[in-house]
Scaffold this active site. Sequence first.
Site, PDB file in Angstrom:
ATOM      1  N   GLU A  31      -2.617   2.996   4.661  1.00 21.17           N
ATOM      2  CA  GLU A  31      -2.467   2.145   5.767  1.00 21.17           C
ATOM      3  C   GLU A  31      -1.397   2.540   6.841  1.00 21.17           C
ATOM      4  O   GLU A  31      -0.269   2.393   6.504  1.00 21.17           O
ATOM      5  CB  GLU A  31      -2.292   0.854   5.171  1.00 21.17           C
ATOM      6  CG  GLU A  31      -3.668   0.326   4.214  1.00 21.17           C
ATOM      7  CD  GLU A  31      -4.860   0.188   5.145  1.00 21.17           C
ATOM      8  OE1 GLU A  31      -4.785  -0.712   6.320  1.00 21.17           O
ATOM      9  OE2 GLU A  31      -5.724   0.518   4.871  1.00 21.17           O
TER      10      GLU A  31
ATOM     11  N   GLU B 192       0.997  -6.974   1.942  1.00 23.07           N
ATOM     12  CA  GLU B 192       0.184  -5.538   2.510  1.00 23.07           C
ATOM     13  C   GLU B 192      -0.828  -5.296   1.973  1.00 23.07           C
ATOM     14  O   GLU B 192      -1.873  -5.088   2.066  1.00 23.07           O
ATOM     15  CB  GLU B 192       1.270  -4.930   3.148  1.00 23.07           C
ATOM     16  CG  GLU B 192       0.382  -3.716   4.106  1.00 23.07           C
ATOM     17  CD  GLU B 192       0.063  -4.426   5.588  1.00 23.07           C
ATOM     18  OE1 GLU B 192      -1.270  -4.247   5.665  1.00 23.07           O
ATOM     19  OE2 GLU B 192       0.929  -4.823   6.155  1.00 23.07           O
TER      20      GLU B 192
ATOM     21  N   GLU C  57      -9.389  -7.002   2.911  1.00 17.32           N
ATOM     22  CA  GLU C  57     -10.237  -6.348   4.037  1.00 17.32           C
ATOM     23  C   GLU C  57     -11.116  -5.295   3.289  1.00 17.32           C
ATOM     24  O   GLU C  57     -12.149  -5.339   3.829  1.00 17.32           O
ATOM     25  CB  GLU C  57      -9.263  -5.549   4.742  1.00 17.32           C
ATOM     26  CG  GLU C  57      -8.440  -6.204   5.955  1.00 17.32           C
ATOM     27  CD  GLU C  57      -7.281  -5.419   6.440  1.00 17.32           C
ATOM     28  OE1 GLU C  57      -7.504  -4.402   6.271  1.00 17.32           O
ATOM     29  OE2 GLU C  57      -6.543  -5.805   7.592  1.00 17.32           O
TER      30      GLU C  57
END
Length: 137
Positions: free
Chosen positions: A42, A83, A90
């Site tokens: 990411e 995170e 997501e």
Amino acid sequence: MDAKNTTSRNGTAAPVHKHRGIRHLFAAASYSFGGAKRLIGEAAFRHELIAFAVAMVAFMIVGANLFQYVAMAILFLLMMAFEAINTAIEEIVDRVSPEISEMGRNAKDLGSFACLCLILANAAYALYVIFLARFLG
């Protein structure tokens, strides 16, 4: 689907192998390292990692004490956890609802907001330590 099966990403069912004892510990560590490897993919996490490294260098320059280093490390670990959770949200939303939906967008936005809150907390603490040491130290 029963408790003995799970569905893989390609839609096929595979049996779940439950480990016990020390094998469970090693399996859990393997899953955690897999998550860390995924998180490094990411861009946002890589940016946060760079910011943490910059903060640590700044702490060295201003002569931060051990407590300040530990507090910054704990805040960073919390940010990593948030995170990771945001990335999981997501991925789940993208898997379950590939089309754009208000609920999916809200879930992603809320996860992103949680990360933003931790980013701001990390930045505020780092700036506090740096400027406190510079102007009062």
